[in-house]
Design an enzyme around this catalytic site. Structure first.
Site, mmCIF file in Angstrom:
data_model
loop_
_atom_site.group_PDB
_atom_site.id
_atom_site.type_symbol
_atom_site.label_atom_id
_atom_site.label_comp_id
_atom_site.label_asym_id
_atom_site.label_seq_id
_atom_site.Cartn_x
_atom_site.Cartn_y
_atom_site.Cartn_z
ATOM 1 C CG ASP A 197 13.344 0.335 -5.484
ATOM 2 O OD1 ASP A 197 14.118 -0.086 -4.616
ATOM 3 O OD2 ASP A 197 13.344 -0.062 -6.669
ATOM 4 C CD GLU A 253 11.028 -5.411 -8.368
ATOM 5 O OE1 GLU A 253 10.901 -4.194 -8.538
ATOM 6 O OE2 GLU A 253 12.115 -5.972 -8.201
ATOM 7 C CD GLU A 256 18.062 0.350 -8.698
ATOM 8 O OE1 GLU A 256 18.242 -0.270 -7.632
ATOM 9 O OE2 GLU A 256 17.120 0.111 -9.470
HETATM 10 C C1 BDP Z 1 15.025 -2.450 -7.202
HETATM 11 C C2 BDP Z 1 15.947 -2.812 -8.292
HETATM 12 C C3 BDP Z 1 15.847 -4.251 -8.713
HETATM 13 C C4 BDP Z 1 15.858 -5.153 -7.490
HETATM 14 C C5 BDP Z 1 14.758 -4.748 -6.565
HETATM 15 C C6 BDP Z 1 14.789 -5.506 -5.244
HETATM 16 O O1 BDP Z 1 15.697 -1.966 -9.390
HETATM 17 O O2 BDP Z 1 16.918 -4.516 -9.567
HETATM 18 O O3 BDP Z 1 15.740 -6.482 -7.857
HETATM 19 O O4 BDP Z 1 14.886 -3.410 -6.199
HETATM 20 O O5 BDP Z 1 15.203 -4.911 -4.264
HETATM 21 O O6 BDP Z 1 15.603 -1.346 -6.567
HETATM 22 O O7 BDP Z 1 14.392 -6.663 -5.183
#
Ligand code: BDP
Length: 714
Positions: free
Chosen positions: A378, A304, A406
């Site tokens: 996720d 990401e 989340e």
């Molecule tokens: C996702 C989230 C994000 C996190 C990412 C992670 O939306 O904010 O940074 O995972 O785990 O669930 O790195």
């Protein structure tokens, strides 16, 4: 009369201990030590007349103080301290303080304990014994759990040691005080005023965590800032480490891969560059000078948008091993996250972590753990277990759960996560035949690993109740208990938690636990039934938006995940599709190849099926889907009724919070259901089943909803 006398005595004791009598605002978590009924109070007193602490030392003091304070609250009289165990003593003993302890400590390790009711020269004594003071602290908390839950205090013969070595919270807390995916207010770390000001909340945080066996905390967000490793921030982390140490809790830090460039102007962050390696070595030494028992580093790399070793054509193993070498001389470890998917990889996102990491099995240094989320996408309301579990036998794999919700209703929805954790831990990978559960992968028993770990992304903030709601506290609690013993049942944990948090009265415990146990499945039903996933709104993930299709990367769009069209719905992960099922053991892959042998709860995760596909119930997929949404909404209405019936048994403040939050949950469950149905109906043009209500609004209305200030998104 007796009751009034008792209250008077209680008030005296509280004054004595200088503890203000507070409203039930949730601050005390499961450590409320509420006054017990008279007979029970007498029983507790009889088993804790005196406490025999063996020697001084900060952990012993912590354990003794906790026991004294708790017994005083529960009974009205504080145990006195003694040096020898006489009738009714709670005797805390280690081999160092009390040579010749009358029970074996074998197999308890450094953190475990034994509790046994013994007869000492004709006198009944409760012995809490351990190899270390930390073990005694865990044993003391176990005894207090028995005391708080109306469990028998006689004839105890308990032995307990953690099955997993590293039991960590991961805070996604930013240096500016915000919390990524935090729904309980700002960060509890007051970075700005640390290290000079150390508020009392840090100690209560440590108490709460020690009480459930958590032994480490990663202080900062995995999306890390380089400054976390600068001298002033190391000093701040050291101040916290000093507070947590007596509670057996170590501090860890997330690192940003390019920290050597950002902090000290190095030209590269290539892990095979000698200067880069030297920088990390020096940085590790600097940290260990300030925090001698520093735990190690957590890394999100090449994920990401975060930088990482792949930017220099190196592998995750190259990166992890370079950091591992830096902390190794100090006894530290590296937790390298497997949550990766690349913007230039067109393959199914669910396959990418496996494809990246599986070939690296056997290449990681012996102080590296690879930290894997429970599912391959996720933290969805439901995901099949991550195919990496069982697929990297030469590497210690750590579990990463998300305690903060989340994707499960954020702060207000009552969705107890115990069953989600349990389902993931109990999943069978078949890596070494039947019974090769995920729990056995992460506790090291399947492949003989000594280094083992589990992490939970914390749901903690400065809200008075810590977690954004009373019921969210149960998720923190359940995570800790399962980290200690992944064999515990989510139901038993919910019972303990409810008894301690509200009251051990079965008229309360039974209905509350029943409502908690079905609550996560209800959220699955009203958000992502039958294996759907990732249909939440963009960015903040609050509420439904299955229609979103215009975001830059394909896998950011909900339409990527459900693939609904006029003919059907679902993601084909069989041979005719992405073939992600081939990442599982052959017996699982065979089962998942066929919709008829795929669990219906995961149906649309693995298959794209026609809207008129027949479910096991005999109804069509479309009708079944609508009924699942309805079931989810109805479950929440049921929770509202249950809660209403508990009004006489719950204090006003916590009753009102839960009542209000359940009303929000009901409204939002309905919204989820209606928006999802309106959208899918716009695609398949099918009528609703006869017993289903039309959505309250048309699709455009749902699409027009916008929440620019929804919390937790930075
Ligand atoms: C996702 C989230 C994000 C996190 C990412 C992670 O939306 O904010 O940074 O995972 O785990 O669930 O790195």
């Amino acid at each position: 009369m007796m009751a009034r006398l008792f209250c008077y005595m209680m008030a005296m004791v509280m004054a004595m201990l200088a503890l203000p009598v507070r409203a039930e605002d949730g601050y005390d978590l499961w450590l409320r030590y509420a006054p017990a009924e008279q007979a029970r109070a007498a029983d507790i007193s009889a088993h804790a007349r005196t406490i025999v602490p063996v020697e001084n030392g900060s952990t012993m003091e912590v354990a003794t103080r906790e026991l004294q304070r708790a017994v005083a609250h529960m009974t009205g009289s504080a145990p006195t301290l003694a040096t020898t165990p006489t009738a009714g003593a709670l005797w805390l003993a280690t081999p160092r303080s009390a040579p010749g302890i009358p029970l074996s400590l074998k197999g308890l390790g450094a953190e475990g304990y034994a509790i046994r009711s013994i007869d000492r020269g004709g006198q009944p004594v409760t012995l809490i014994a351990a190899n270390s003071d930390i073990g005694l602290l865990h044993g003391a908390f176990h005894w207090l759990r028995l005391a708080q839950t109306n469990a028998p205090l006689d004839r105890l013969d308990i032995r307990s040691a953690p099955r997993i070595g590293l039991r960590l919270l991961n805070h996604w807390d930013n240096l500016d005080g915000t919390v990524e995916r935090g729904y309980a207010g700002m960060s509890i770390w007051d970075w700005w005023r640390l290290p000079d000001y150390k508020g009392p909340r840090y100690t209560d945080y440590a108490r709460a965590n020690a009480s459930i066996g958590i032994n480490g905390t990663v202080l900062n967000n995995v999306n890390a800032k380089a400054e976390s490793l600068s001298a002033p921030y190391i000093a701040k982390a050291a101040a916290l480490a000093d507070i947590f140490r007596p509670y057996g809790i170590k501090v860890y830090l997330s690192v940003k891969w390019t920290a050597p460039m950002e902090l000290d102007g190095l030209k590269t962050a290539d892990p095979l560059d000698a200067q880069v390696a030297a920088w990390w070595k020096a940085k590790a030494s600097e940290i260990y000078r300030a925090i001698p028992d520093f735990g190690g580093f957590l890394v999100k790399a090449n994920s990401e948008g975060q930088p990482g070793p792949q930017d220099y054509d190196r592998t995750h193993a190259d990166g992890a091993n370079m950091l591992a070498a830096a902390v190794k001389p100090h006894g530290g470890i590296v937790m390298w996250r497997a949550f990766v998917y690349a913007h230039d990889n067109p393959d199914d996102r669910a396959k990418q972590a496996y494809d990246d990491f599986k070939p690296l099995d056997g290449q990681f240094a012996d102080n590296v753990l690879v930290q894997v989320k429970n599912g391959a996408i996720d933290f969805q309301p439901r995901e099949p277990f991550h195919p990496l579990f069982g697929a990297m036998p030469k590497t210690p794999l750590m579990m990463e759960f998300q305690i903060t919700k989340e994707y499960l209703g954020q702060s207000t929805h009552l969705t107890y996560l115990g069953p989600l954790f349990e389902e993931a831990l109990d999943a069978d990978t078949y890596a070494k035949g039947k019974g090769s559960t995920v729990a056995k992968v992460i506790d090291g028993s399947l492949d003989g690993h000594k280094l083992t770990g589990i992490a939970g992304v914390a749901n903690i903030g400065v809200d008075r109740d810590w977690s954004g709601s009373i019921f969210n506290q149960a998720d923190w609690y359940a995570f800790g208990r399962l980290a200690w013993d992944p064999g515990l049942s989510a139901n038993a944990i919910a019972r303990e938690w409810t008894a301690m948090t509200f009251s051990p009265d079965p008229r309360l415990v039974d209905p509350v636990v029943a409502m908690m146990m079905g609550s996560r499945e209800a959220a699955v039903d009203y958000m992502t039934p039958l294996g759907l996933a990732h249909v939440m709104a963009t960015g903040h993930h609050y509420g439904p938006a299955p229609w979103v299709s215009d975001l830059a990367r394909p896998e950011w769009n909900p339409v990527y995940y459900h693939k609904a069209d006029a003919d059907g719905i679902g993601f084909d992960r069989t041979k005719s599709g992405s073939n992600a099922i081939a990442q599982y053991a052959p017996v699982i892959a065979r089962r998942l190849a066929n919709p008829a042998t795929t669990p219906e709860s995961e149906l649309l995760w693995f298959h794209h099926l026609p809207w008129d596909y027949r479910l096991k119930s005999g109804e069509t997929l479309w009708n079944g889907l609508v009924h699942r949404y309805d079931h989810g909404v109805a479950y929440v209405a049921g929770m509202q009724r249950t809660w209403e019936g508990l009004r006489p048994l719950v204090d006003a403040e916590r009753f009102a919070q839960t009542e209000a939050f359940l009303a929000i949950q009901h409204r939002e469950a309905q919204w989820w259901r209606d928006a999802s149905i309106a959208y899918f109906q716009s695609i398949n043009h099918l009528p609703l089943p006869a017993d289903a209500m039309a959505p309250a609004h048309d699709l455009d209305w749902y699409k027009a909803q916008s929440f620019p200030y929804a919390p937790g998104h930075h």
